[in-house]
Design a protein around this motif. Structure first.
Motif, PDB file in Angstrom:
ATOM      1  N   ASP A 135       0.873  -1.172   0.000  1.00  0.00           N
ATOM      2  CA  ASP A 135       0.000   0.000   0.000  1.00  0.00           C
ATOM      3  C   ASP A 135       0.911   1.223   0.000  1.00  0.00           C
ATOM      4  OD1 ASP A 135      -1.465   2.253   0.809  1.00  0.00           O
ATOM      5  OD2 ASP A 135      -2.865   1.079   2.015  1.00  0.00           O
ATOM      6  N   PHE A 136       0.837   2.051  -1.062  1.00  0.00           N
ATOM      7  CA  PHE A 136       1.754   3.191  -1.173  1.00  0.00           C
ATOM      8  C   PHE A 136       1.627   4.180  -0.013  1.00  0.00           C
ATOM      9  CE2 PHE A 136       1.701   2.488  -6.011  1.00  0.00           C
ATOM     10  CZ  PHE A 136       2.868   1.750  -5.956  1.00  0.00           C
ATOM     11  N   ASN A 137       0.469   4.216   0.635  1.00  0.00           N
ATOM     12  CA  ASN A 137       0.285   5.147   1.744  1.00  0.00           C
ATOM     13  C   ASN A 137       0.928   4.660   3.039  1.00  0.00           C
ATOM     14  OD1 ASN A 137      -1.515   7.473   0.873  1.00  0.00           O
ATOM     15  ND2 ASN A 137      -2.652   5.717   0.078  1.00  0.00           N
ATOM     16  N   THR A 138       1.017   3.343   3.202  1.00  0.00           N
ATOM     17  CA  THR A 138       1.462   2.821   4.498  1.00  0.00           C
ATOM     18  C   THR A 138       2.703   1.930   4.434  1.00  0.00           C
ATOM     19  OG1 THR A 138      -0.064   0.968   4.267  1.00  0.00           O
ATOM     20  CG2 THR A 138      -0.884   2.898   5.464  1.00  0.00           C
ATOM     21  N   SER A 139       2.962   1.291   3.283  1.00  0.00           N
ATOM     22  CA  SER A 139       4.096   0.357   3.196  1.00  0.00           C
ATOM     23  C   SER A 139       5.405   1.130   3.019  1.00  0.00           C
ATOM     24  CB  SER A 139       3.905  -0.613   2.029  1.00  0.00           C
ATOM     25  OG  SER A 139       2.709  -1.342   2.194  1.00  0.00           O
ATOM     26  N   TYR A 140       6.437   0.713   3.748  1.00  0.00           N
ATOM     27  CA  TYR A 140       7.735   1.398   3.722  1.00  0.00           C
ATOM     28  C   TYR A 140       8.638   0.728   2.688  1.00  0.00           C
ATOM     29  CZ  TYR A 140      11.716   3.923   5.852  1.00  0.00           C
ATOM     30  OH  TYR A 140      12.796   4.749   6.092  1.00  0.00           O
ATOM     31  N   GLN A 141       9.127   1.527   1.737  1.00  0.00           N
ATOM     32  CA  GLN A 141       9.881   0.988   0.606  1.00  0.00           C
ATOM     33  C   GLN A 141      11.385   1.237   0.730  1.00  0.00           C
ATOM     34  OE1 GLN A 141      10.716   2.363  -3.952  1.00  0.00           O
ATOM     35  NE2 GLN A 141       8.580   2.475  -3.341  1.00  0.00           N
ATOM     36  N   ALA A 142      12.168   0.191   0.466  1.00  0.00           N
ATOM     37  CA  ALA A 142      13.620   0.331   0.277  1.00  0.00           C
ATOM     38  C   ALA A 142      13.821   0.500  -1.223  1.00  0.00           C
ATOM     39  CB  ALA A 142      14.339  -0.914   0.788  1.00  0.00           C
ATOM     40  N   ARG A 143      14.242   1.685  -1.644  1.00  0.00           N
ATOM     41  CA  ARG A 143      14.214   2.052  -3.060  1.00  0.00           C
ATOM     42  C   ARG A 143      15.624   2.061  -3.668  1.00  0.00           C
ATOM     43  NH1 ARG A 143      10.387   4.195  -6.196  1.00  0.00           N
ATOM     44  NH2 ARG A 143      10.844   5.726  -7.817  1.00  0.00           N
ATOM     45  N   PHE A 144      15.907   1.090  -4.547  1.00  0.00           N
ATOM     46  CA  PHE A 144      17.220   0.985  -5.194  1.00  0.00           C
ATOM     47  C   PHE A 144      17.162   1.676  -6.563  1.00  0.00           C
ATOM     48  CE2 PHE A 144      17.684  -1.932  -1.844  1.00  0.00           C
ATOM     49  CZ  PHE A 144      19.014  -2.312  -1.729  1.00  0.00           C
ATOM     50  N   TYR A 145      17.425   2.956  -6.565  1.00  0.00           N
ATOM     51  CA  TYR A 145      17.324   3.769  -7.789  1.00  0.00           C
ATOM     52  C   TYR A 145      18.475   4.752  -7.832  1.00  0.00           C
ATOM     53  CZ  TYR A 145      12.594   2.651  -9.521  1.00  0.00           C
ATOM     54  OH  TYR A 145      11.505   2.041 -10.083  1.00  0.00           O
ATOM     55  N   GLY A 146      18.598   5.433  -8.983  1.00  0.00           N
ATOM     56  CA  GLY A 146      19.513   6.557  -9.069  1.00  0.00           C
ATOM     57  C   GLY A 146      18.848   7.773  -8.434  1.00  0.00           C
ATOM     58  N   ILE A 147      19.602   8.869  -8.370  1.00  0.00           N
ATOM     59  CA  ILE A 147      19.039  10.131  -7.858  1.00  0.00           C
ATOM     60  C   ILE A 147      19.808  11.277  -8.500  1.00  0.00           C
ATOM     61  CG2 ILE A 147      20.552  10.258  -5.812  1.00  0.00           C
ATOM     62  CD1 ILE A 147      18.009  11.331  -4.289  1.00  0.00           C
ATOM     63  N   PRO A 148      19.115  12.368  -8.893  1.00  0.00           N
ATOM     64  CA  PRO A 148      19.851  13.501  -9.475  1.00  0.00           C
ATOM     65  C   PRO A 148      20.888  14.025  -8.486  1.00  0.00           C
ATOM     66  CG  PRO A 148      17.476  13.795  -9.732  1.00  0.00           C
ATOM     67  CD  PRO A 148      17.675  12.623  -8.830  1.00  0.00           C
TER      68      PRO A 148
END
Length: 436
Positions: A135-148
């Motif tokens: 659930d995007f509102n409540t679930s905590y995500q570990a995000r493996f992405y780039g970043i500017p």
């Protein structure tokens, strides 16, 4: 609990409530109703853009637009002109969602979606992630992405991460020291799921394998891992399952469109048939039967700000024989049309086949963390790799023998050991690239 994610979409002018309601209606259609819905939406979106979009009207020209198969195929080269020339009447950069493709296909461009279309994209994401308890509102995500890296871009992404309830693990430097820091975060934070680029997540799993650690043991709240943007090989999926101790879900999407296919709870790669119409075409732009490989061509059924009608995304794939119009299943994603190795004999081989043959040998002993292949001449290839110790002659001979068997003999290889591999500005790893 405050639903920050929904609220942020609403504040930015994306009518998420209406989009969710429409998507819920589409999902409940019978097969006949769904077929009629697709037909109506195809006619409606073509009619709209012929009437309101000078760029698309010029592309179609005087061709018979009544017959779907006669409509032109839109490609990324067509779209490399200023966005203002491609927007429909009534839309400007002030009242649309704007973004830029990653450029991993070699042809980046800026695109637009009208706000309702973008709200539908998020509604579609919400449903598909919800299949796996996210659930995007409540679930905590570990995000493996780039970043500017610039201050404004970086701050903006960090704020979006806050609204999206996620912690970002930047993927530009994945040395053991950095991966150790990532691991510490998993020991102290209650993540619900991982999401990000396949190659980076696989690298993290290899690091855990070396340390004999299962991620779920150190972070018991973890429920699922969703990988995106790069190929997920079966051997890597097995490794991820083993080292994370949770289900692994494969996502296939494109920022300019939507989620294209998403692994459902039955393990099928279910194609989005609610906001997109996906075709598999041959070289003459004719649809191929299910089970036959072809180019993936996609129509965005709702985007009125910018036409994506019969848009060749640059990928090759196969729809499963059991696919229906309402529930198409992607059997296989073979790779990109521009990732092809041309060999001295005249043979063409998908770059990913080449990569896969090498991978089966190079990763046997866990020494090589990751690698990329570059074709520099018709008979010459560079293999750049990151490893603990340099590849020995025995391994090099095995790779040469395997490529001779699967592709053809007398190909030349130059092996270059590196500390880091070059990623795109978004952090993606391009596994095969031809420079000829």
């Amino acid at each position: 609990m405050l639903r920050l994610f929904d609220l942020s979409l609403f504040i930015n002018g994306f009518p998420i409530k209406e989009a969710k309601a429409e998507l819920d209606t589409i999902i409940l259609f019978s097969e006949e109703e769904h077929a009629q819905f697709i037909q109506n939406k195809k006619e409606e979106i073509v009619g709209f853009h012929l009437q309101n979009n000078a760029f698309y009207a010029a592309l179609v020209g005087s061709e018979n637009s009544k017959n779907w198969n006669d409509l032109p195929i839109l490609n990324k080269q067509n779209l490399q002109k200023s966005l203002s020339e491609r927007l429909s009447k009534g839309y400007s950069i002030k009242n649309v969602y704007l973004n830029k493709t990653s450029g991993s296909s070699g042809t980046p461009f800026v695109f637009a979606k009208d706000k309702y279309c973008h709200a539908l994209t998020w509604s579609s994401n919400i449903i598909r992630f919800g299949w796996h308890g996210v659930d995007f509102n409540t679930s905590y995500q570990a995000r493996f992405y780039g970043i500017p890296m610039d201050f404004i871009g970086n701050t903006k992404e960090r704020f979006k991460d806050f609204l999206g309830n996620r912690l970002r693990f930047p993927v530009f430097n994945l040395s053991d020291a950095i991966l150790e820091k990532f691991l510490e975060k998993f020991k102290t934070k209650k993540f619900d799921y991982l999401n990000g680029y396949t190659s980076s997540i696989v690298l993290f799993a290899k690091f855990l394998e070396k340390k004999n650690i299962v991620l779920k043991d150190v972070c018991p709240s973890l429920r699922v891992c969703i990988v995106t943007s790069e190929m997920l090989f079966e051997s890597d999926k097995i490794l991820l399952k083993k080292q994370f101790g949770i289900p692994i879900v494969n996502e296939y999407g494109a920022s300019e469109l939507d989620l294209i296919a998403f692994e459902n709870p039955e393990g099928e790669w279910q194609v989005n048939a609610e906001t997109l119409f996906v075709e598999i075409l041959d070289d003459d732009n004719q649809p191929v039967p299910n089970g036959i490989e072809g180019r993936i061509v996609i129509t965005s059924l709702y985007n009125k700000a910018h036409p994506f009608i019969r848009y060749d995304i640059g990928d090759i794939g196969i729809l499963d024989e059991k696919s229906t119009l309402q529930k198409p299943i992607l059997k296989q994603l073979t790779g990109r049309t521009n990732d092809v190795a041309l060999l001295p004999s005249g043979k063409k081989s998908p770059g990913l086949t080449f990569y896969y043959v090498t991978k089966s040998i190079i990763e046997d002993d866990g020494n090589v963390k990751e690698f990329i292949i570059k074709q520099t001449k018709i008979d010459s290839f560079e293999i750049e790799y990151v490893s603990e110790i340099e590849l020995n002659q025995d391994q090099i001979k095995k790779i040469e023998a395997a490529t001779a068997l699967y592709l053809e003999p007398n190909l030349k290889f130059n092996f270059i050991r590196k500390t880091l591999l070059e990623r795109t500005n978004r952090g993606k790893l391009k596994q095969f690239k031809s420079y000829i």
